[in-house]
Design an enzyme around this catalytic site. Structure first.
Site, short mmCIF file in Angstrom:
data_model
loop_
_atom_site.label_atom_id
_atom_site.label_comp_id
_atom_site.label_asym_id
_atom_site.label_seq_id
_atom_site.Cartn_x
_atom_site.Cartn_y
_atom_site.Cartn_z
N HIS A 111 0.85 -1.19 0.00
CA HIS A 111 0.00 0.00 0.00
C HIS A 111 0.90 1.24 0.00
O HIS A 111 1.92 1.27 0.69
CB HIS A 111 -0.89 -0.02 1.24
CG HIS A 111 -1.91 1.07 1.28
ND1 HIS A 111 -1.59 2.36 1.60
CD2 HIS A 111 -3.25 1.06 1.04
CE1 HIS A 111 -2.68 3.11 1.56
NE2 HIS A 111 -3.70 2.34 1.22
N ASP A 169 0.92 4.16 1.41
CA ASP A 169 1.29 4.71 2.72
C ASP A 169 2.31 3.82 3.42
O ASP A 169 3.26 4.31 4.05
CB ASP A 169 0.06 4.85 3.62
CG ASP A 169 -0.91 5.91 3.13
OD1 ASP A 169 -0.46 6.85 2.46
OD2 ASP A 169 -2.12 5.79 3.41
N GLU A 187 10.27 11.96 6.74
CA GLU A 187 8.94 11.90 6.14
C GLU A 187 9.07 11.63 4.64
O GLU A 187 9.94 12.22 3.98
CB GLU A 187 8.19 13.21 6.35
CG GLU A 187 8.20 13.73 7.78
CD GLU A 187 7.32 12.92 8.73
OE1 GLU A 187 6.53 12.09 8.24
OE2 GLU A 187 7.41 13.14 9.95
N GLU A 192 14.24 15.59 8.93
CA GLU A 192 15.49 15.98 9.54
C GLU A 192 16.36 14.77 9.88
O GLU A 192 15.86 13.78 10.39
CB GLU A 192 15.24 16.77 10.84
CG GLU A 192 14.41 18.02 10.68
CD GLU A 192 12.93 17.73 10.59
OE1 GLU A 192 12.26 18.35 9.73
OE2 GLU A 192 12.45 16.88 11.34
N LYS A 226 -5.53 -4.03 0.81
CA LYS A 226 -5.93 -3.86 2.20
C LYS A 226 -7.02 -4.87 2.51
O LYS A 226 -7.64 -5.44 1.61
CB LYS A 226 -6.40 -2.44 2.48
CG LYS A 226 -7.59 -2.01 1.67
CD LYS A 226 -8.12 -0.60 1.91
CE LYS A 226 -7.37 0.31 2.79
NZ LYS A 226 -7.99 1.65 2.95
N PHE A 266 -9.49 -4.10 -9.59
CA PHE A 266 -8.39 -3.41 -8.91
C PHE A 266 -7.10 -3.76 -9.63
O PHE A 266 -6.34 -4.61 -9.20
CB PHE A 266 -8.34 -3.81 -7.44
CG PHE A 266 -7.35 -3.03 -6.59
CD1 PHE A 266 -6.62 -1.96 -7.09
CD2 PHE A 266 -7.17 -3.35 -5.25
CE1 PHE A 266 -5.72 -1.26 -6.31
CE2 PHE A 266 -6.27 -2.67 -4.44
CZ PHE A 266 -5.55 -1.62 -4.97
N ASP A 298 -2.83 5.98 -6.29
CA ASP A 298 -3.02 6.69 -5.04
C ASP A 298 -1.71 7.33 -4.63
O ASP A 298 -0.63 6.91 -5.07
CB ASP A 298 -3.50 5.70 -3.96
CG ASP A 298 -4.06 6.36 -2.72
OD1 ASP A 298 -4.20 7.60 -2.72
OD2 ASP A 298 -4.36 5.64 -1.75
N ALA A 299 -1.77 8.32 -3.78
CA ALA A 299 -0.57 8.89 -3.18
C ALA A 299 -0.27 8.17 -1.87
O ALA A 299 -1.12 7.49 -1.31
CB ALA A 299 -0.76 10.38 -2.93
N ARG A 349 0.49 7.86 7.84
CA ARG A 349 -0.95 8.05 7.64
C ARG A 349 -1.77 6.85 8.11
O ARG A 349 -2.99 6.88 8.08
CB ARG A 349 -1.25 8.34 6.16
CG ARG A 349 -2.63 8.91 5.93
CD ARG A 349 -2.74 9.75 4.69
NE ARG A 349 -2.31 9.06 3.49
CZ ARG A 349 -2.21 9.65 2.30
NH1 ARG A 349 -2.52 10.93 2.18
NH2 ARG A 349 -1.80 8.97 1.25
N LYS A 350 -1.12 5.79 8.56
CA LYS A 350 -1.84 4.60 9.00
C LYS A 350 -1.57 4.31 10.48
O LYS A 350 -1.23 3.20 10.86
CB LYS A 350 -1.44 3.40 8.12
CG LYS A 350 -1.95 3.51 6.69
CD LYS A 350 -3.48 3.43 6.64
CE LYS A 350 -4.02 3.53 5.23
NZ LYS A 350 -4.03 4.91 4.70
N LYS A 379 11.22 7.83 12.83
CA LYS A 379 11.61 8.52 14.06
C LYS A 379 12.58 7.69 14.88
O LYS A 379 12.32 6.52 15.16
CB LYS A 379 10.37 8.83 14.90
CG LYS A 379 9.40 9.78 14.21
CD LYS A 379 8.15 10.02 15.04
CE LYS A 379 7.20 10.99 14.32
NZ LYS A 379 5.95 11.19 15.08
N LYS A 412 12.34 9.99 20.02
CA LYS A 412 10.98 10.46 19.76
C LYS A 412 10.02 9.55 20.52
O LYS A 412 9.82 8.39 20.18
CB LYS A 412 10.66 10.42 18.27
CG LYS A 412 11.71 11.08 17.37
CD LYS A 412 11.79 12.59 17.61
CE LYS A 412 12.62 13.27 16.53
NZ LYS A 412 14.04 12.89 16.48
N ASP A 464 6.91 9.45 20.64
CA ASP A 464 5.79 8.92 19.86
C ASP A 464 5.99 7.42 19.62
O ASP A 464 5.04 6.64 19.69
CB ASP A 464 5.69 9.61 18.49
CG ASP A 464 5.25 11.05 18.60
OD1 ASP A 464 4.47 11.35 19.52
OD2 ASP A 464 5.68 11.87 17.78
#
Length: 339
Positions: free
Chosen positions: A13, A15, A41, A54, A151, A214, A222-223, A228-229, A249, A253, A255
């Protein structure tokens, strides 16, 4: 009884491809310099892969080479234009995460979850979808009728204790050449049935490529974008999700490192107190070493964290205890961070 749904996206996929490129670059930085600071990113679409963010590191890396290797691994063309827009970490952030301060790399809250459904201490439906994602990746490598993108979603019937009774609808969208669709659909259905059967779960119905076709997928259809997931990457809607993405990251980080630690705490407490489920929230402030708060909830009610747990959840201790400077992050981006 109630109906509840969860989903996963396949490794190909868009993303997820961006997540894998971000983490592959991170892995190479950490391989050469364990103290690398990275926030990478990736955005992709229509023949271009844009890499930004970065990196502050002693590592000497070639982001174009890494990106094209990942594209090849997932079955994509390597003819994409790779745009390198990487900069360095803000010195203001570095002030709070250096070796003297050892503070968190950002503000935020993270969640960890565990339940007694499976050996992995994850919900059955989540484990089934992770297994399908892995098996689909093997399938598309040996049968060229199956392409990379896709998916899947499970809509299951659950009892009052949130235990899966059966799968009402198994929805799969898989990119393919549209050659001999009946045969390829049947292969997918049988694969799903075999995986579900290992958990004694029946499937009532399938929805396979509900639009009917499909063939065009990936970055042509798709972009893609790193991070994003985040629901797929965490608990597929079975638990709360923190606000931050993981991929690209480095361990400073929170997160990422905080979410990994929260998951470990949830697993420990699940076993220690013989719980059905356990959910942990950690929260941090940028530049501050100790978490602002630890909240532990479970089927038996809330559990008060000990002072020792606060010590464990200092960033430097998380990184050391979970060995986060020596982890293959690209692998976590392929099929799930929690397995």
């Amino acid at each position: 009884m109630k109906l509840y749904s969860n989903e996963i996206v396949f490794r190909g996929h868009p993303d997820k491809v961006c997540d894998q490129i971000s983490d592959a670059i991170l892995d190479e930085c950490l391989k050469q310099d364990k103290n690398s600071r990275c926030g990478i990113e990736v955005a992709g679409g229509k023949g271009k892969i844009f890499i930004t963010g970065e990196i502050t590191s002693l590592a000497n890396i070639n982001v174009e080479k890494i990106a094209k290797r990942v594209l090849s691994d997932v079955g994509y063309s390597t003819d994409y234009e790779i745009i390198d827009n990487i900069g360095k970490q803000s010195p203001d952030i570095a002030l709070g995460t250096n070796d003297e301060v050892n503070g968190a790399g950002d503000n935020g809250m993270m969640f960890g979850y565990a339940c007694d459904d499976t050996e992995q201490m994850l919900p059955i439906a989540m484990v089934i979808l992770q297994a399908l994602s892995k098996e689909y990746d093997k399938l598309r490598k040996r049968d060229n009728r199956f392409l990379s993108d896709g998916k899947a979603q499970i809509t299951g019937l659950y009892d009052e204790n949130m235990k899966l009774e059966y799968i009402k609808t198994f929805t799969i969208c898989y990119q393919n050449t549209e050659e001999d669709r009946e045969a390829t659909d049947n292969l997918i259905k049988n694969l799903c049935r075999d995986i579900a059967a290992t958990y004694n779960i029946k499937i009532k119905e399938f929805l396979i490529n509900p639009t009917g076709k499909f063939k065009i997928g990936g970055f042509e259809g798709d972009a893609g974008l790193t991070g994003r997931k985040i629901v797929v990457d965490q608990y597929q809607s079975f638990a709360n999700v923190g606000g931050g993405a993981f991929s690209g990251k480095d361990p400073t980080k929170v997160d990422r490192s905080g979410a990994y630690k929260a998951r470990e705490i949830a697993k420990v407490y699940l076993q220690k107190y013989n719980l059905i489920w356990c959910e942990v929230q950690l929260s941090y402030a940028i530049g501050i070493e100790q978490p602002l708060a630890i909240y532990i909830d479970s089927d038996m009610g809330s559990i008060i964290p000990t002072p020792e747990l606060y010590e464990e959840c200092k960033l430097k201790n998380i990184i050391k205890d979970l060995d986060l400077k020596h982890k293959c992050y690209e692998e976590t981006a392929r099929f799930g961070h929690f397995q």
